[in-house]
Design an enzyme around this catalytic site. Sequence first.
Site, PDB file in Angstrom:
ATOM      1  N   THR A   8       0.791  -1.232   0.000  1.00 37.12           N
ATOM      2  CA  THR A   8       0.000   0.000   0.000  1.00 37.12           C
ATOM      3  C   THR A   8       0.831   1.294   0.000  1.00 37.12           C
ATOM      4  O   THR A   8       0.583   2.197  -0.792  1.00 37.12           O
ATOM      5  CB  THR A   8      -0.941  -0.007   1.221  1.00 37.12           C
ATOM      6  N   ASN A  53       5.179  -0.452   3.860  1.00 36.83           N
ATOM      7  CA  ASN A  53       4.262   0.226   4.787  1.00 36.83           C
ATOM      8  C   ASN A  53       5.030   0.640   6.038  1.00 36.83           C
ATOM      9  O   ASN A  53       4.672   1.597   6.709  1.00 36.83           O
ATOM     10  CB  ASN A  53       3.108  -0.690   5.168  1.00 36.83           C
ATOM     11  N   HIS A  92      -8.059  -9.397   2.139  1.00 33.06           N
ATOM     12  CA  HIS A  92      -7.145 -10.118   3.039  1.00 33.06           C
ATOM     13  C   HIS A  92      -7.903 -11.173   3.834  1.00 33.06           C
ATOM     14  O   HIS A  92      -7.423 -12.279   4.021  1.00 33.06           O
ATOM     15  CB  HIS A  92      -6.493  -9.142   4.026  1.00 33.06           C
ATOM     16  N   ASP A 149      -3.443   0.341  -5.721  1.00 32.82           N
ATOM     17  CA  ASP A 149      -2.073   0.380  -5.187  1.00 32.82           C
ATOM     18  C   ASP A 149      -1.351  -0.945  -5.383  1.00 32.82           C
ATOM     19  O   ASP A 149      -0.136  -1.022  -5.331  1.00 32.82           O
ATOM     20  CB  ASP A 149      -2.078   0.799  -3.707  1.00 32.82           C
ATOM     21  N   HIS A 150      -2.113  -2.019  -5.623  1.00 31.38           N
ATOM     22  CA  HIS A 150      -1.584  -3.363  -5.850  1.00 31.38           C
ATOM     23  C   HIS A 150      -2.775  -4.293  -6.048  1.00 31.38           C
ATOM     24  O   HIS A 150      -3.916  -3.893  -5.801  1.00 31.38           O
ATOM     25  CB  HIS A 150      -0.741  -3.850  -4.662  1.00 31.38           C
TER      26      HIS A 150
END
Length: 543
Positions: free
Chosen positions: A78, A99, A306, A349-350
């Site tokens: 992120t 991060n 997640h 962001d990914h």
Amino acid sequence: MKRTVSILVCAVWVGITGTLASAVVPRPKIVVCLVVDQMRWDYLYRFYDRYGDGGFKRLLTDGFSCDQTLISYAPTVTGCGHASIFTGATPAVHGIVGNDWPDFEKGYSVNCVGDENVSSVGTESKYGKASPRNLLTTTVGDELKIATNFRSKVVGISIKDRAAILPAGHTADAAFWFDKTNNCFITSTYYMDELPEWVQSFNNRKIPQKYLKQGWNTLYPVASYVQSTADDMPYESRFANERRPVFPHRLVDSVTGFDVGISNTPFGNNLVLAFAKEAIQAYQLGTHGDTDLLTVSLSSPDAIGHRFGPNSIEIEDNYLRLDKELEAFFAYLDQTFGEGDYLFFITADHGASQSPGYLAANKLPFGFLNEKYLLDSIQNVIRSEYGLDSVIAANANQQLYLNDKAISRLTVSKDEIADRIVMLLMESPGITDAFVTRKLGSATLAEPIKTMMINGYHLKRGGDIVYSVQSGWKWGSISGASHSHWNAYDAHIPLIWMGWGVQPGKTNRLVHNTDIAATLASLLHIQMPSGNVGSVIYELTDH
Ligand code: ZN
Ligand code: ZN
């Protein structure tokens, strides 16, 4: 007919912007940037059939899609993502290498936006102690402000601190993020000394609590979610208050007061977009003659991904709900600024890997890395061969940081120890490659992995050894999903532009997330950010 006319008008307008045959520099009223945390590119199409006409489908129909947008570095996390999109730089240059990363002078791991020199505003907690000071280069918002002698306003909004702060940059008027300890949007003294009245009154409406009370059921009958696995799968994690990961999810316990947190539900998207609309009104963005920039990042899809994994009904439901939210948001932007008078882009962001359990169940390659086992085995060999304890000071962002102090007491060089650890790593299951970071340039490593690793390494903040992990392998358990690797599942993200100066279309040319800032700078006729390494996506600008 209306479409044809608007395309014609758009074409003429773009012709004007392209040649600058205008009395003033042509720019949109506002640029609205939307980052959807952990949005895989394939979500555009996996759920396409059930999207309405005004959300993701509108983007794909009226916008310009860069279908092969890849992240140009690893780790794909992120902090790096948000920094790279808006600086056009890679972690090697902008310095946001994860991060968080270990800071041995401070003696602890630092949050990428952590700042001990500022105070929280709007909360008693420490979550407001944040600023963009770790970001080493300018953002496109900083450059927009410089270009207009600071008349442009720049505001960043997200649930996550890093996703609000990094996109908005150093000179932002404001950045607001969400504190789960008081269910309020907060900020820091980097930006202001107290929360603006409009933020206080937004917080006072207690919107998160209302959503949580309602619970989370599927938008449509659960049996109609044919793009996902069954609701109850062993490789989904669950909310702490539930016994099974199934709908309807109870989000708050009225007796114990336990709540799962709005950021873990699709309603986090509703909350952030509602807050973004209020910010537009409060700062009167897009109404004063100079282009403003609003960055919005939706963190909830990351938390949902997640916990439940990309193939869960929860993720499908998140995107079907987000599609409706987007439709309403675009209608709001149309009404506020005029269709075609604002520039919008969406990216991520990914991406994310599938759950290892899902991969296993479907005969796809998968595996688990056990951090403790991996590090202990390396440590044991180094102890027996060199008599050295605690050789690894940290393992962060797929990089090992060696214990310089301990190694300096030995008669052998750090290089020898590092080379030995590289060999041990390569022998470990699930590790495909390992290299001493300073020697990456001469490593026998296939592209684009080599360049991605070099781009993700920062001399002062990076580790001594970098490694990559086998496809489908994940740290920890069988359940849930994650991201951070170089692979396409983590690195392939959506990028669609829409609105001012954008002609509908798409390209399959390979572009990178680091090309976004340069492209935005070109469209706005402003200087690229100071660390920019990306290129203009000319299919979008030159027509
Ligand atoms: Zn993320
Ligand atoms: Zn994540």
